[in-house]
Scaffold this active site. Structure first.
Site, mmCIF file in Angstrom:
data_model
loop_
_atom_site.group_PDB
_atom_site.id
_atom_site.type_symbol
_atom_site.label_atom_id
_atom_site.label_comp_id
_atom_site.label_asym_id
_atom_site.label_seq_id
_atom_site.Cartn_x
_atom_site.Cartn_y
_atom_site.Cartn_z
ATOM 1 N N ALA A 162 -27.385 40.668 12.951
ATOM 2 C CA ALA A 162 -27.455 40.065 11.724
ATOM 3 C C ALA A 162 -25.781 39.645 11.256
ATOM 4 O O ALA A 162 -25.465 40.681 11.148
ATOM 5 C CB ALA A 162 -28.165 40.574 10.860
ATOM 6 N N CYS A 163 -25.259 38.805 10.890
ATOM 7 C CA CYS A 163 -23.963 38.562 10.267
ATOM 8 C C CYS A 163 -24.278 37.182 9.399
ATOM 9 O O CYS A 163 -25.071 36.369 9.646
ATOM 10 C CB CYS A 163 -22.763 38.284 11.192
ATOM 11 S SG CYS A 163 -22.401 39.358 12.345
ATOM 12 N N THR A 164 -23.410 37.147 8.197
ATOM 13 C CA THR A 164 -23.500 35.948 7.401
ATOM 14 C C THR A 164 -22.151 35.622 7.122
ATOM 15 O O THR A 164 -21.147 36.088 7.159
ATOM 16 C CB THR A 164 -24.184 36.264 6.067
ATOM 17 O OG1 THR A 164 -25.601 36.852 6.542
ATOM 18 C CG2 THR A 164 -24.361 35.053 5.173
ATOM 19 N N ARG B 74 -31.301 35.288 4.648
ATOM 20 C CA ARG B 74 -29.908 35.476 4.380
ATOM 21 C C ARG B 74 -29.291 34.071 4.310
ATOM 22 O O ARG B 74 -28.379 34.001 3.367
ATOM 23 C CB ARG B 74 -29.209 36.380 5.180
ATOM 24 C CG ARG B 74 -29.647 37.824 5.222
ATOM 25 C CD ARG B 74 -28.741 38.849 6.189
ATOM 26 N NE ARG B 74 -29.348 38.370 7.781
ATOM 27 C CZ ARG B 74 -28.663 37.825 8.442
ATOM 28 N NH1 ARG B 74 -27.787 37.179 8.084
ATOM 29 N NH2 ARG B 74 -29.022 38.063 9.661
#
Length: 350
Positions: free
Chosen positions: A25-27, A231
């Site tokens: 998970a990255c944003t 997200r």
């Protein structure tokens, strides 16, 4: 309207069906404020210490694509401040022209085979290639559309799996681009409206899903899990809901609050998605003022580098962040950088 609802629900169903696929998970989100303010924020979420350090990389460095005898070759036109992954790749950074590049995980990525005389570029250098060569998103997209290289991926350090990434770009004008390789073909989404990028699914499907949540309205309900699609929806709503502050301090505070909102709490585990990962660090890049902020999950302070003060005609400098980025800095940390040899990009050789 009914068709839009159906499309949104169909996208939602596809994402939920894929929710059991392990993801990292990255944003990334881009704030477009008043007075030409543009601020890009990203979170780095990883299941282990990604061994990140910060480097000042001057212009004029000669590079090879580290993909064998037919590697791409170039000399850096622009200097940059970058955050590394394992000290073998550039995973995030801003160059002296205010162009920002961020690499995020995308499990659906499929890179084309290297054929003919097209030079190869190791995936570890993908973001650095853009930071070295281009001053704006439009300039980078125009070059990338000609496909001047073939991306050559490699195993993640310490793991038995290939790196599968997509690239986001943003610049001081507020322009954005998302670059993906789907089914072995390069796909570029280029528009200042493309402010947010997370992970799976592919960007087209993320846009369709976000349309569903826009119809509901963020003040009514927003998805709250740490899944990529949720997200994406939260970041898309909040990055445009926060005030377009004329005070740059307030604007930065608002953007930090957004990227923290979509971060994954440190130490969290998700039983049915074992690779959902804690946020280990965040960066925020103020394009207009050319400030590059860094925040570790394990230290109490946020610090920054003022690119206006960097001698990009000088030597390579390194800021050692320590294991798990535990070393503590505050304020403008440029004076804490020390001369260093360049890190070696991961690849098959030049």
């Amino acid at each position: 309207m009914k068709r839009m609802k159906w499309q949104g629900r169909a996208a939602l169903a596809m994402v939920l069906a894929a929710a059991t696929v392990p993801t990292l998970a990255c944003t990334r989100a881009v704030y477009l404020g008043d007075n030409g303010d543009v601020i890009t924020a990203r979170s780095m979420d990883w299941k282990v210490d990604v061994a990140t350090n910060l480097y000042v990389l001057p212009r004029g460095i000669e590079r090879t694509g580290q993909a064998g005898p037919k590697s791409a070759k170039w000399t850096a036109r622009y200097g940059s401040v970058v955050a590394t992954g394992y000290d073998v790749s550039t995973t995030d950074g801003m160059n002296e022209k205010g162009l920002v590049a961020n690499l995020l995980w995308l499990v659906e990525s499929e890179y084309p085979q290297q054929r003919g005389n097209k030079p190869g570029l190791a995936i570890s250098l993908w973001a650095q290639y853009v930071l070295d060569n281009f001053g704006s998103v439009a300039e980078a997209v125009a070059a990338l559309e000609r496909e001047p290289f073939a991306i050559v991926t490699d195993k993640v350090p310490g793991e038995d799996r290939q790196a599968t990434l997509h690239l986001s770009l943003s610049d001081a004008s507020g322009d954005s681009a998302i670059v993906e390789y789907i089914g072995g073909r390069q796909v570029i989404h280029h528009d200042r409206r493309y402010q947010v990028m997370t992970n799976s699914p592919i960007f087209d499907q993320q846009l369709a899903l976000n349309a569903y949540w826009k119809e509901i309205g963020g003040t009514v309900m927003l998805p709250g899990t740490n899944r990529s699609a949720d997200r994406f929806a939260r970041a898309s709503f909040y990055i445009n809901a926060i005030p377009k502050a004329e005070d740059p301090v307030e604007a930065l505070a608002s953007v930090f609050s957004v990227i923290r909102n979509v971060s994954v709490p440190f130490g969290i585990t998700t039983p049915d998605q074992p690779n959902i990962s804690s946020t280990r660090w965040r960066t925020v890049a103020d394009h207009k003022r050319r400030l590059y902020f860094f925040e570790s999950a394990l230290t109490p302070n946020t610090f920054w580098v003022d690119l206006n003060k960097v001698d990009f005609g000088g030597q390579v400098l390194k800021l050692d962040l320590g294991p798990d980025q535990r070393n503590t800095f505050a304020g403008d940390a440029l004076s804490r950088f020390v001369p260093s040899k360049p890190f070696d990009f991961l690849g098959t050789g030049g």
